[in-house]
Design a protein around this motif. Structure first.
Motif, PDB file in Angstrom:
ATOM      1  N   UNK A  48       0.857  -1.178   0.000  1.00  0.00           N
ATOM      2  CA  UNK A  48       0.000   0.000   0.000  1.00  0.00           C
ATOM      3  C   UNK A  48       0.897   1.232   0.000  1.00  0.00           C
ATOM      4  N   UNK A  49       0.318   2.392  -0.339  1.00  0.00           N
ATOM      5  CA  UNK A  49       1.038   3.660  -0.342  1.00  0.00           C
ATOM      6  C   UNK A  49       2.353   3.523  -1.115  1.00  0.00           C
ATOM      7  N   UNK A  50       3.444   4.085  -0.606  1.00  0.00           N
ATOM      8  CA  UNK A  50       4.715   4.043  -1.327  1.00  0.00           C
ATOM      9  C   UNK A  50       5.207   2.626  -1.589  1.00  0.00           C
ATOM     10  N   UNK A  51       5.167   1.709  -0.602  1.00  0.00           N
ATOM     11  CA  UNK A  51       5.603   0.338  -0.919  1.00  0.00           C
ATOM     12  C   UNK A  51       4.808  -0.291  -2.057  1.00  0.00           C
ATOM     13  N   UNK A  52       3.497  -0.056  -2.073  1.00  0.00           N
ATOM     14  CA  UNK A  52       2.678  -0.586  -3.157  1.00  0.00           C
ATOM     15  C   UNK A  52       3.026   0.036  -4.491  1.00  0.00           C
ATOM     16  N   UNK A  53       3.303   1.356  -4.474  1.00  0.00           N
ATOM     17  CA  UNK A  53       3.676   2.030  -5.718  1.00  0.00           C
ATOM     18  C   UNK A  53       4.994   1.493  -6.261  1.00  0.00           C
ATOM     19  N   UNK A 109      17.487   0.799  10.707  1.00  0.00           N
ATOM     20  CA  UNK A 109      18.160   0.141   9.588  1.00  0.00           C
ATOM     21  C   UNK A 109      17.728  -1.315   9.438  1.00  0.00           C
ATOM     22  N   UNK A 110      16.845  -1.769  10.287  1.00  0.00           N
ATOM     23  CA  UNK A 110      16.397  -3.164  10.190  1.00  0.00           C
ATOM     24  C   UNK A 110      14.908  -3.270   9.880  1.00  0.00           C
ATOM     25  N   UNK A 111      14.078  -2.473  10.553  1.00  0.00           N
ATOM     26  CA  UNK A 111      12.633  -2.598  10.387  1.00  0.00           C
ATOM     27  C   UNK A 111      12.194  -2.186   8.985  1.00  0.00           C
ATOM     28  N   UNK A 112      12.945  -1.272   8.353  1.00  0.00           N
ATOM     29  CA  UNK A 112      12.568  -0.769   7.035  1.00  0.00           C
ATOM     30  C   UNK A 112      12.513  -1.888   5.994  1.00  0.00           C
ATOM     31  N   UNK A 113      13.222  -3.008   6.244  1.00  0.00           N
ATOM     32  CA  UNK A 113      13.251  -4.103   5.262  1.00  0.00           C
ATOM     33  C   UNK A 113      11.959  -4.908   5.258  1.00  0.00           C
ATOM     34  N   UNK A 114      11.025  -4.569   6.120  1.00  0.00           N
ATOM     35  CA  UNK A 114       9.700  -5.161   6.045  1.00  0.00           C
ATOM     36  C   UNK A 114       8.807  -4.451   5.045  1.00  0.00           C
ATOM     37  N   UNK A 115       9.356  -3.498   4.296  1.00  0.00           N
ATOM     38  CA  UNK A 115       8.589  -2.712   3.326  1.00  0.00           C
ATOM     39  C   UNK A 115       9.424  -2.541   2.056  1.00  0.00           C
ATOM     40  N   UNK A 116       8.745  -2.382   0.947  1.00  0.00           N
ATOM     41  CA  UNK A 116       9.432  -2.079  -0.306  1.00  0.00           C
ATOM     42  C   UNK A 116       9.669  -0.569  -0.363  1.00  0.00           C
ATOM     43  N   UNK A 117      10.806  -0.131   0.136  1.00  0.00           N
ATOM     44  CA  UNK A 117      11.171   1.276   0.155  1.00  0.00           C
ATOM     45  C   UNK A 117      12.563   1.433  -0.450  1.00  0.00           C
ATOM     46  N   UNK A 164      -4.027  15.223 -24.192  1.00  0.00           N
ATOM     47  CA  UNK A 164      -5.082  14.975 -23.212  1.00  0.00           C
ATOM     48  C   UNK A 164      -5.721  13.610 -23.334  1.00  0.00           C
ATOM     49  N   UNK A 165      -5.267  12.790 -24.296  1.00  0.00           N
ATOM     50  CA  UNK A 165      -5.826  11.443 -24.438  1.00  0.00           C
ATOM     51  C   UNK A 165      -5.533  10.582 -23.204  1.00  0.00           C
ATOM     52  N   UNK A 166      -4.314  10.719 -22.696  1.00  0.00           N
ATOM     53  CA  UNK A 166      -3.921   9.988 -21.478  1.00  0.00           C
ATOM     54  C   UNK A 166      -3.883  10.962 -20.310  1.00  0.00           C
ATOM     55  N   UNK A 167      -4.546  10.587 -19.220  1.00  0.00           N
ATOM     56  CA  UNK A 167      -4.581  11.450 -18.036  1.00  0.00           C
ATOM     57  C   UNK A 167      -4.362  10.615 -16.775  1.00  0.00           C
ATOM     58  N   UNK A 168      -3.674  11.217 -15.814  1.00  0.00           N
ATOM     59  CA  UNK A 168      -3.443  10.584 -14.514  1.00  0.00           C
ATOM     60  C   UNK A 168      -3.618  11.649 -13.434  1.00  0.00           C
ATOM     61  N   UNK A 169      -4.225  11.261 -12.347  1.00  0.00           N
ATOM     62  CA  UNK A 169      -4.372  12.173 -11.206  1.00  0.00           C
ATOM     63  C   UNK A 169      -3.771  11.517  -9.961  1.00  0.00           C
ATOM     64  N   UNK A 170      -2.957  12.277  -9.268  1.00  0.00           N
ATOM     65  CA  UNK A 170      -2.314  11.785  -8.050  1.00  0.00           C
ATOM     66  C   UNK A 170      -2.521  12.788  -6.925  1.00  0.00           C
ATOM     67  N   UNK A 171      -2.629  12.255  -5.744  1.00  0.00           N
ATOM     68  CA  UNK A 171      -2.675  13.091  -4.554  1.00  0.00           C
ATOM     69  C   UNK A 171      -1.704  12.563  -3.521  1.00  0.00           C
ATOM     70  N   UNK A 172      -0.950  13.454  -2.894  1.00  0.00           N
ATOM     71  CA  UNK A 172       0.064  13.047  -1.933  1.00  0.00           C
ATOM     72  C   UNK A 172      -0.013  13.922  -0.692  1.00  0.00           C
ATOM     73  N   UNK A 173       0.188  13.296   0.442  1.00  0.00           N
ATOM     74  CA  UNK A 173       0.360  13.998   1.706  1.00  0.00           C
ATOM     75  C   UNK A 173       1.527  13.363   2.428  1.00  0.00           C
ATOM     76  N   UNK A 189       8.861   6.898   8.752  1.00  0.00           N
ATOM     77  CA  UNK A 189       7.713   6.212   8.170  1.00  0.00           C
ATOM     78  C   UNK A 189       8.186   5.366   6.990  1.00  0.00           C
ATOM     79  N   UNK A 190       7.648   4.151   6.796  1.00  0.00           N
ATOM     80  CA  UNK A 190       6.582   3.482   7.552  1.00  0.00           C
ATOM     81  C   UNK A 190       7.093   2.559   8.655  1.00  0.00           C
ATOM     82  N   UNK A 191       8.417   2.544   8.890  1.00  0.00           N
ATOM     83  CA  UNK A 191       8.975   1.546   9.800  1.00  0.00           C
ATOM     84  C   UNK A 191       8.810   1.901  11.275  1.00  0.00           C
TER      85      UNK A 191
END
Length: 426
Positions: A31-36, A118-126, A247-256, A324-326
């Protein structure tokens, strides 16, 4: 005896790193960044804006990981565990080049292997999971090049720094300082410059062509304009619409930013970022820089007051924010990781004072220069809205400097003691 204790602690720390990945497999957190990162990396022909904005290094790594594991969680855990163990070991190889004593390097390996952030972060795709080992390898190659001073070791160091920079952009200014320093300090300037230029053109040229195809920009290291706009806007959130092919291809993103609503000084203070509101932009990717420049022109103008509050806000979140997210506080190790954020600011001040005091005795200058470069680029230059996880490369550099100071002072004390017990000759 000391070495046996250190090796025992190292074995425990490495075992715990492996257990963390088995317990918290990154495949369970898409999910979020790891999912992206997973989504873009497993689609090598992806041409969406995010595939151009993110540096390509981590995308390549994820693509290879997905291929060799056929996306099976157990196999992903196996290779991720090896990557997790490789990070502290590569930094240990750097410390062996840096430090005069093997036991001090081994102590550094133990600390880095046990360090929660430096260890917990490896539980996520970051991206940090790949950047930290590559940064350690780049530092090792740099100090090896200082020792050997030949063209081959110089080009190898350039190649590894480039790989690190194509994973996380902060490694690029570190690379520029490190390799420029060595280039000026060593002989053989022409062959080193020529070979490095060929290497850079061979890799960055095609990547520049890729960014031009996707976004009509020459930006082989990824397109950073979006986060620049986000930071300089002073907004809490950003919404951005991309279009292509009329304008044929469009993408919308939102980030916080996950740091936007954090109280980094809690429980001592309720201070929070002054960022508020949402800033919106529309970017036609076929128009090159036009819409990016128009978006930048819409931002509030710079003045001393605005620069001061954005910089202060960024430094506060960089040095005291949770990683975040670790820093998932629902887990015990996440709580420990969150609490460890209090360590870095006082340790930085103590290390700075000791470095100044020992400046004449401790003649290592390149490592402090790299730490200063990180601080200026990550903390002072208005590039990105900072988060606690951006502190991770600094943590390694700072600990290396602390170990160097400790080893130097210890060596001086032993030398002084030896001189004190030397019999005088009449």
């Amino acid at each position: 005896m000391l070495r046996a204790v250190l090796l025992s602690l190292l074995l425990l720390a490495c075992g715990y790193r492996v257990w963390l990945i088995v317990q918290y497999n990154p495949m369970d957190h898409l999910w979020s960044d790891p999912g992206r990162h997973w989504s873009i990396g497993t689609r090598p022909l992806d041409t969406t804006p995010m595939s151009a904005i993110d540096p390509i290094g981590y995308q390549i790594y994820i693509g290879i990981l997905a291929k060799i594991t056929v996306k099976q969680a157990l196999l992903v855990a196996w290779w991720t565990a090896l990557l997790s163990l490789a990070g502290p070991w590569l930094w240990y190889r750097f410390l062996r080049e840096l430090l005069p004593d093997r036991d001090w390097a081994l102590a550094g390996w133990v600390v880095l292997a046990a360090l929660p952030s430096w260890s917990v972060i490896y539980g996520y795709f970051m991206q940090e999971t790949l950047m930290l080992p590559l940064l350690g390898l780049a530092l090792k190659a740099t100090w090896r090049c200082r020792r050997k001073a030949d063209t081959a070791s110089f080009v190898v160091a350039v190649a590894i720094w480039l790989a690190a920079g194509l994973t996380r952009g902060i490694c690029l200014p570190l690379a520029a300082v490190a390799m420029t320093w060595l280039w000026f300090a060593q002989d053989g300037k022409l062959p080193k410059a020529a070979a490095s230029a060929v290497l850079l053109l061979a890799i960055l040229g095609p990547l520049a062509g890729r960014s031009w195809t996707l976004a009509r920009l020459i930006s082989p290291h990824g397109i950073g304009q979006m986060v620049h706009l986000y930071h300089q806007s002073g907004a809490r959130s950003i919404e951005i619409e991309f279009s292509r092919r009329g304008g044929t291809d469009r993408w919308r993103y939102g980030f916080t930013s996950p740091a936007a609503d954090e109280a980094p000084l809690a429980p001592l203070s309720a201070w929070r970022s002054r960022r508020e509101g949402t800033v919106r932009f529309a970017i036609d990717l076929d128009a090159g820089r036009r819409d990016w420049q128009a978006a930048a022109a819409r931002l509030p103008p710079w003045d001393a007051s605005r620069l001061a509050w954005l910089t202060g806000d960024n430094l506060m979140r960089l040095f005291f924010g949770g990683s975040w997210p670790d820093s998932n506080r629902e887990r015990m190790i996440g709580e420990v990781n969150y609490a460890s954020r209090w360590l870095w600011a006082p340790l930085s001040l103590a290390c700075l004072v000791l470095t100044v005091v020992c400046w004449r005795q401790q003649r290592e200058r390149l490592l402090p220069a790299l730490i200063l470069t990180w601080f200026v680029v990550q903390g002072l230059v208005p590039l990105v809205p900072n988060e606690g996880r951006y502190r991770k490369p600094f943590e390694g550099l700072l600990l290396a400097q602390c170990l160097l100071l400790g080893a130097t002072l210890s060596q001086r004390r032993r030398s002084a003691a030896g001189d004190a017990f030397k019999p005088r000759r009449e």
